[in-house]
Design a protein around this motif. Structure first.
Motif, PDB file in Angstrom:
ATOM      1  N   GLU A   1      -6.128   2.209   6.358  1.00  0.00           N
ATOM      2  CA  GLU A   1      -7.544   1.932   6.625  1.00  0.00           C
ATOM      3  C   GLU A   1      -7.718   0.671   7.485  1.00  0.00           C
ATOM      4  O   GLU A   1      -8.484   0.673   8.448  1.00  0.00           O
TER       5      GLU A   1
ATOM      6  N   ARG B   1      -1.074  -1.887  -8.041  1.00  0.00           N
ATOM      7  CA  ARG B   1      -1.041  -0.963  -6.925  1.00  0.00           C
ATOM      8  C   ARG B   1      -0.750   0.445  -7.403  1.00  0.00           C
ATOM      9  O   ARG B   1      -0.025   0.654  -8.360  1.00  0.00           O
ATOM     10  N   SER B   2      -1.305   1.395  -6.695  1.00  0.00           N
ATOM     11  CA  SER B   2      -1.050   2.796  -6.966  1.00  0.00           C
ATOM     12  C   SER B   2      -0.653   3.461  -5.664  1.00  0.00           C
ATOM     13  O   SER B   2      -0.973   2.983  -4.584  1.00  0.00           O
ATOM     14  N   SER B   3       0.029   4.568  -5.764  1.00  0.00           N
ATOM     15  CA  SER B   3       0.412   5.316  -4.577  1.00  0.00           C
ATOM     16  C   SER B   3      -0.103   6.734  -4.687  1.00  0.00           C
ATOM     17  O   SER B   3      -0.116   7.324  -5.756  1.00  0.00           O
ATOM     18  N   LEU B   4      -0.532   7.251  -3.553  1.00  0.00           N
ATOM     19  CA  LEU B   4      -0.932   8.642  -3.461  1.00  0.00           C
ATOM     20  C   LEU B   4       0.011   9.290  -2.470  1.00  0.00           C
ATOM     21  O   LEU B   4       0.050   8.908  -1.302  1.00  0.00           O
TER      22      LEU B   4
ATOM     23  N   HIS C   1      -8.906  -0.987  -0.250  1.00  0.00           N
ATOM     24  CA  HIS C   1      -8.544  -0.219   0.937  1.00  0.00           C
ATOM     25  C   HIS C   1      -7.426   0.769   0.634  1.00  0.00           C
ATOM     26  O   HIS C   1      -6.555   0.498  -0.183  1.00  0.00           O
ATOM     27  N   HIS C   2      -7.456   1.890   1.340  1.00  0.00           N
ATOM     28  CA  HIS C   2      -6.370   2.855   1.214  1.00  0.00           C
ATOM     29  C   HIS C   2      -5.383   2.624   2.349  1.00  0.00           C
ATOM     30  O   HIS C   2      -5.718   1.994   3.357  1.00  0.00           O
ATOM     31  N   PRO C   3      -4.144   3.100   2.205  1.00  0.00           N
ATOM     32  CA  PRO C   3      -3.141   2.881   3.244  1.00  0.00           C
ATOM     33  C   PRO C   3      -3.624   3.385   4.609  1.00  0.00           C
ATOM     34  O   PRO C   3      -4.129   4.496   4.733  1.00  0.00           O
TER      35      PRO C   3
ATOM     36  N   LEU D   1     -11.067   5.573  -5.564  1.00  0.00           N
ATOM     37  CA  LEU D   1     -10.401   4.347  -5.149  1.00  0.00           C
ATOM     38  C   LEU D   1     -11.400   3.336  -4.603  1.00  0.00           C
ATOM     39  O   LEU D   1     -11.386   2.167  -4.978  1.00  0.00           O
ATOM     40  N   LYS D   2     -12.291   3.787  -3.717  1.00  0.00           N
ATOM     41  CA  LYS D   2     -13.260   2.877  -3.105  1.00  0.00           C
ATOM     42  C   LYS D   2     -14.271   2.353  -4.126  1.00  0.00           C
ATOM     43  O   LYS D   2     -14.895   1.321  -3.901  1.00  0.00           O
TER      44      LYS D   2
ATOM     45  N   THR E   1     -10.221  11.483  -4.666  1.00  0.00           N
ATOM     46  CA  THR E   1      -9.359  10.338  -4.990  1.00  0.00           C
ATOM     47  C   THR E   1      -9.771   9.099  -4.200  1.00  0.00           C
ATOM     48  O   THR E   1      -9.843   7.997  -4.750  1.00  0.00           O
ATOM     49  N   LEU E   2     -10.058   9.279  -2.913  1.00  0.00           N
ATOM     50  CA  LEU E   2     -10.478   8.136  -2.098  1.00  0.00           C
ATOM     51  C   LEU E   2     -11.826   7.587  -2.544  1.00  0.00           C
ATOM     52  O   LEU E   2     -12.036   6.370  -2.544  1.00  0.00           O
TER      53      LEU E   2
END
Length: 92
Positions: free
Chosen positions: A52, A4-7, A48-50, A35-36, A31-32
């Motif tokens: 979503e 996991r990573s955090s932005l 998925h991003h937080p 990520l995708k 960045t998104l």
């Protein structure tokens, strides 16, 4: 080890038309996109991003309604009947 990573972003105090906000929006968009484009885990339906999934659930419920368990629905309709409250056409 977690995959996991955090932005973390800090809300800007600049106006929406400012150059720094434009740069920030572009960086977040980039960045998104990155990520995708990452490979998904074997058991996942995607990357998925937080927020979503929550946004997708909210949109689906706004369109199709909120699912209610049969027992809860019976209880609500019974109470509405006892109180003389008419159910909306869409819910009846």
């Amino acid at each position: 080890m977690s995959n996991r990573s955090s932005l973390v972003t800090t809300p800007s105090t600049t106006t929406s038309a400012s150059p720094s906000r434009t740069v920030t929006c572009a960086a977040v968009g980039s960045t998104l996109t990155t990520l995708k484009g990452l490979p998904r885990a074997e058991d996942a339906d995607g990357v998925h991003h937080p927020g979503e999934r929550s946004a997708a659930v909210a949109a689906g419920r706004a369109e199709q309604g909120v699912p209610v368990a049969p027992k809860v629905w019976r209880d609500l309709t019974d109470r509405a009947a006892r109180l003389g409250v008419a159910l909306p056409d869409a819910a009846a």
